[in-house]
Design a protein around this motif. Structure first.
Motif, PDB file in Angstrom:
ATOM      1  N   GLY A   1       0.796  -1.313  -0.045  1.00 54.57           N
ATOM      2  CA  GLY A   1       0.082  -0.013  -0.045  1.00 54.57           C
ATOM      3  C   GLY A   1       0.845   1.331  -0.021  1.00 54.57           C
ATOM      4  N   ALA A   2       0.136   2.440   0.198  1.00 52.54           N
ATOM      5  CA  ALA A   2       0.966   3.599   0.167  1.00 52.54           C
ATOM      6  C   ALA A   2       0.157   4.603   1.443  1.00 52.54           C
ATOM      7  CB  ALA A   2       0.869   4.540  -1.026  1.00 52.54           C
TER       8      ALA A   2
ATOM      9  N   GLY B   1      13.552   6.313  -7.550  1.00 54.25           N
ATOM     10  CA  GLY B   1      14.223   5.031  -7.098  1.00 54.25           C
ATOM     11  C   GLY B   1      15.817   5.413  -6.997  1.00 54.25           C
ATOM     12  N   ILE B   2      16.259   3.999  -6.576  1.00 56.11           N
ATOM     13  CA  ILE B   2      17.719   3.823  -6.679  1.00 56.11           C
ATOM     14  C   ILE B   2      18.018   3.759  -8.326  1.00 56.11           C
ATOM     15  CG2 ILE B   2      19.768   2.660  -5.837  1.00 56.11           C
ATOM     16  CD1 ILE B   2      18.239   2.162  -3.375  1.00 56.11           C
ATOM     17  N   LEU B   3      19.250   4.374  -8.892  1.00 54.52           N
ATOM     18  CA  LEU B   3      19.477   4.205 -10.150  1.00 54.52           C
ATOM     19  C   LEU B   3      20.443   2.764 -10.191  1.00 54.52           C
ATOM     20  CD1 LEU B   3      18.591   6.965  -9.909  1.00 54.52           C
ATOM     21  CD2 LEU B   3      20.364   7.578 -11.696  1.00 54.52           C
ATOM     22  N   ARG B   4      19.568   1.518 -10.440  1.00 55.33           N
ATOM     23  CA  ARG B   4      20.473   0.154 -10.688  1.00 55.33           C
ATOM     24  C   ARG B   4      20.181  -0.217 -12.166  1.00 55.33           C
ATOM     25  NH1 ARG B   4      22.367  -0.877  -5.752  1.00 55.33           N
ATOM     26  NH2 ARG B   4      21.168  -0.287  -3.826  1.00 55.33           N
ATOM     27  N   GLU B   5      20.863  -1.025 -12.440  1.00 57.04           N
ATOM     28  CA  GLU B   5      20.838  -1.490 -13.818  1.00 57.04           C
ATOM     29  C   GLU B   5      19.651  -2.288 -14.268  1.00 57.04           C
ATOM     30  OE1 GLU B   5      23.286  -5.735 -14.226  1.00 57.04           O
ATOM     31  OE2 GLU B   5      24.697  -3.909 -13.759  1.00 57.04           O
ATOM     32  N   TRP B   6      19.022  -3.068 -13.245  1.00 56.17           N
ATOM     33  CA  TRP B   6      17.768  -3.738 -13.459  1.00 56.17           C
ATOM     34  C   TRP B   6      16.633  -2.888 -13.201  1.00 56.17           C
ATOM     35  CZ3 TRP B   6      21.235  -5.014  -9.255  1.00 56.17           C
ATOM     36  CH2 TRP B   6      20.653  -4.588  -7.988  1.00 56.17           C
TER      37      TRP B   6
ATOM     38  N   ASP C   1      10.615  -1.294 -15.248  1.00 54.28           N
ATOM     39  CA  ASP C   1      10.807  -2.641 -15.180  1.00 54.28           C
ATOM     40  C   ASP C   1      10.465  -2.987 -13.846  1.00 54.28           C
ATOM     41  OD1 ASP C   1      11.188  -5.176 -15.926  1.00 54.28           O
ATOM     42  OD2 ASP C   1      13.347  -4.967 -16.340  1.00 54.28           O
ATOM     43  N   GLU C   2      10.183  -4.371 -13.690  1.00 51.88           N
ATOM     44  CA  GLU C   2      10.262  -5.037 -12.099  1.00 51.88           C
ATOM     45  C   GLU C   2      10.766  -6.353 -12.461  1.00 51.88           C
ATOM     46  OE1 GLU C   2      10.126  -6.482  -9.059  1.00 51.88           O
ATOM     47  OE2 GLU C   2       8.651  -7.364 -10.160  1.00 51.88           O
ATOM     48  N   ARG C   3      12.097  -6.421 -12.035  1.00 54.51           N
ATOM     49  CA  ARG C   3      12.715  -7.517 -12.544  1.00 54.51           C
ATOM     50  C   ARG C   3      12.366  -8.885 -11.853  1.00 54.51           C
ATOM     51  NH1 ARG C   3      18.575  -8.046  -9.139  1.00 54.51           N
ATOM     52  NH2 ARG C   3      17.710  -7.897  -6.999  1.00 54.51           N
ATOM     53  N   THR C   4      11.838  -9.053 -10.777  1.00 54.60           N
ATOM     54  CA  THR C   4      11.509 -10.463 -10.276  1.00 54.60           C
ATOM     55  C   THR C   4       9.975 -10.770 -10.692  1.00 54.60           C
ATOM     56  OG1 THR C   4      10.252  -9.463  -8.135  1.00 54.60           O
ATOM     57  CG2 THR C   4      12.578  -9.717  -8.033  1.00 54.60           C
ATOM     58  N   GLY C   5       9.433  -9.936 -11.121  1.00 52.36           N
ATOM     59  CA  GLY C   5       8.148 -10.500 -11.547  1.00 52.36           C
ATOM     60  C   GLY C   5       7.061 -10.941 -10.381  1.00 52.36           C
ATOM     61  N   VAL C   6       7.608 -10.512  -9.152  1.00 54.89           N
ATOM     62  CA  VAL C   6       6.666 -11.134  -7.727  1.00 54.89           C
ATOM     63  C   VAL C   6       6.523 -10.064  -6.831  1.00 54.89           C
ATOM     64  CG1 VAL C   6       7.486 -13.425  -8.175  1.00 54.89           C
ATOM     65  CG2 VAL C   6       8.825 -12.074  -6.693  1.00 54.89           C
ATOM     66  N   ALA C   7       7.177  -8.862  -7.071  1.00 57.85           N
ATOM     67  CA  ALA C   7       7.018  -7.766  -5.966  1.00 57.85           C
ATOM     68  C   ALA C   7       5.926  -6.900  -5.854  1.00 57.85           C
ATOM     69  CB  ALA C   7       8.363  -6.917  -6.147  1.00 57.85           C
ATOM     70  N   SER C   8       5.576  -6.144  -4.827  1.00 56.55           N
ATOM     71  CA  SER C   8       4.458  -5.224  -5.042  1.00 56.55           C
ATOM     72  C   SER C   8       5.153  -3.917  -5.151  1.00 56.55           C
ATOM     73  CB  SER C   8       3.489  -5.665  -3.875  1.00 56.55           C
ATOM     74  OG  SER C   8       2.329  -4.769  -4.100  1.00 56.55           O
ATOM     75  N   PRO C   9       5.254  -3.013  -5.857  1.00 55.07           N
ATOM     76  CA  PRO C   9       6.220  -1.812  -5.973  1.00 55.07           C
ATOM     77  C   PRO C   9       5.638  -0.962  -5.355  1.00 55.07           C
ATOM     78  CG  PRO C   9       6.218  -3.032  -8.304  1.00 55.07           C
ATOM     79  CD  PRO C   9       5.119  -3.644  -7.366  1.00 55.07           C
ATOM     80  N   MET C  10       6.178  -0.517  -4.229  1.00 50.46           N
ATOM     81  CA  MET C  10       5.778   0.774  -3.383  1.00 50.46           C
ATOM     82  C   MET C  10       5.738   1.963  -4.083  1.00 50.46           C
ATOM     83  SD  MET C  10       6.532  -0.126   0.594  1.00 50.46           S
ATOM     84  CE  MET C  10       8.427   0.212   0.401  1.00 50.46           C
ATOM     85  N   LYS C  11       6.543   2.187  -4.972  1.00 45.27           N
ATOM     86  CA  LYS C  11       6.833   3.423  -5.623  1.00 45.27           C
ATOM     87  C   LYS C  11       5.587   3.649  -6.705  1.00 45.27           C
ATOM     88  CE  LYS C  11      10.006   1.934  -9.109  1.00 45.27           C
ATOM     89  NZ  LYS C  11      11.509   2.205  -9.652  1.00 45.27           N
ATOM     90  N   LEU C  12       5.453   2.511  -7.177  1.00 42.98           N
ATOM     91  CA  LEU C  12       3.864   2.500  -7.896  1.00 42.98           C
ATOM     92  C   LEU C  12       2.797   2.986  -7.171  1.00 42.98           C
ATOM     93  CD1 LEU C  12       2.509   2.036 -10.664  1.00 42.98           C
ATOM     94  CD2 LEU C  12       2.202  -0.247 -10.048  1.00 42.98           C
ATOM     95  N   LEU C  13       2.603   2.540  -6.304  1.00 44.76           N
ATOM     96  CA  LEU C  13       1.351   2.918  -5.352  1.00 44.76           C
ATOM     97  C   LEU C  13       1.605   4.318  -4.963  1.00 44.76           C
ATOM     98  CD1 LEU C  13       1.501  -0.447  -3.509  1.00 44.76           C
ATOM     99  CD2 LEU C  13      -0.561   0.421  -4.699  1.00 44.76           C
TER     100      LEU C  13
END
Length: 385
Positions: A176-177, A209-214, A282-294
């Motif tokens: 959630g947010a 977010g954090i600037l990472r390659e994935w 992108d969401e590399r794992t395909g299983v997370a629930s991205p808080m930044k999207l919320l």
């Protein structure tokens, strides 16, 4: 109700935000919450630095054995803590090799919830962070899911991964947010725009977010090159920054890209308010629930995200967000361009996204659903082991 919240994490970054938010939500519902764990403080300190240092210095096999072996002492400590504070519920955030607190709760007849944000031994996660001793790690994950009264997963595909461990009754409760903190009525995006040379008429695409390659920022830059007359506001910093700046120069969009540097979470609402369209690239794992999207949704932004099953847990396509084909820059560009060309659609999607967070996808509602999941499950609360 007295809740003992256990975590075996560093308690920083996104996980720290999540832990603090869930504790606050339980308290808003009138419950007492006590925190326990290897690093019970959510403020960065010496214990965080010590554990982080050990992880980087020890050979991986030694760290895995140590993390598993720590459970013996942790069981004794957890049992004493439970006997001392007499909680009505133990809430445990899933971590590698972490079964001791759940075992103590089960032994003492205290109901427990296991919150799962990833299955560390699943193929989706192993490709990024493989285990040396995978079978041992998997047996720990299987045991933790068996011990809990209720198991909560943050996405549908994650619930499926837990089913592969033998737990069939997993409850899916996405993240959630906080709609009171991420509230567009209380924020001033123009302050951020003025600080970074973005005037009020500049249509701005945003990412945080954090600037990472994935995180797919290379894909977002490639899409930007196909969408004229817009700027890209990247809120954050990280190890991928030099490569992104180099890519921006190579494709000729460097004058249209602003990278802010690190921004503390407390200030994030103003930065999201400076965005017209907010992107999860992108969401590399395909299983997370991205808080930044919320958080984007809570700020009533028009959101764009990859068409993945875990993302569909959060977004009703065409209603409160638009989806693009994962990994395809042209699809991302077309989706962004659709929103650029239609301010009415942007406003409608943003308003619907905000309503969803207010009604469903907020931390308080999550806490209510967690407690309901415990009351609706009947499992043995005591073992003789």
């Amino acid at each position: 109700m007295r809740i003992l919240y256990h975590h075996r994490t560093l308690g920083d970054g996104a996980e720290g935000i999540h832990i603090a938010a869930m504790m606050a939500a339980f308290r808003q519902l009138g419950h007492e919450v006590l925190l326990s764990g290897v690093t019970p403080s959510l403020s960065p300190g010496s214990s965080h630095r010590l554990i982080g240092g050990l992880r980087s210095l020890l050979p991986r096999v030694a760290f895995e054995l140590g993390a598993a072996g720590a459970g013996v002492l942790e069981y004794v400590t957890a049992r004493r803590t439970i006997e001392r504070v007499q909680p009505d519920l133990v809430y445990s955030r899933h971590a590698r090799f972490d079964v001791a607190t759940l075992a103590a709760a089960r032994r003492l007849g205290v109901p427990s919830v296991l919150e799962v944000n990833c299955v560390f031994t699943s193929p989706e996660y192993e490709q990024f962070e493989p285990h040396i001793m995978r079978q041992m790690a998997r047996s720990f994950e299987r045991r933790s899911s068996e011990l809990a009264t209720s198991v909560v997963a943050v996405s549908t595909p994650l619930a499926r991964a837990l089913k592969a461990l033998g737990r069939d009754d997993v409850v899916v409760i996405p993240n959630g947010a906080d709609p009171s903190h991420f509230d567009p009525r209380r924020c001033d995006g123009m302050v951020v725009r003025n600080r970074h040379g973005l005037d009020s008429t500049t249509l701005t695409i945003g990412w945080a977010g954090i600037l990472r390659e994935w995180h797919g920022l290379d894909l977002l830059l490639a899409a930007l090159a196909s969408v004229p007359d817009v700027r890209l506001l990247i809120v954050g910093d990280g190890p991928a920054r030099p490569a992104l700046e180099r890519q921006a120069r190579q494709i000729g969009v460097q004058d249209r890209v602003v990278i802010t540097g690190r921004v503390v979470h407390e200030d994030m609402p103003d930065y999201i308010a400076a965005m017209d369209i907010a992107v999860v690239a992108d969401e590399r794992t395909g299983v997370a629930s991205p808080m930044k999207l919320l958080e984007y949704m809570s700020m009533a932004r028009a959101v764009v995200a990859p068409r993945k099953e875990n993302i569909k847990d959060l977004i009703d396509e065409g209603v409160d967000g638009l989806l693009f084909e994962p990994g395809q820059a042209d699809s991302l560009a077309r989706t962004i361009d659709r929103l650029v060309a239609d301010p009415v659609l942007r406003a409608a999607i943003g308003a619907s996204a905000r309503r969803k967070v207010e009604r469903e996808r907020n931390w308080r509602r999550m806490a209510e659903q967690v407690l309901t999941s415990v009351s609706s499950v009947t499992r043995p609360l005591r073992t003789d082991g």
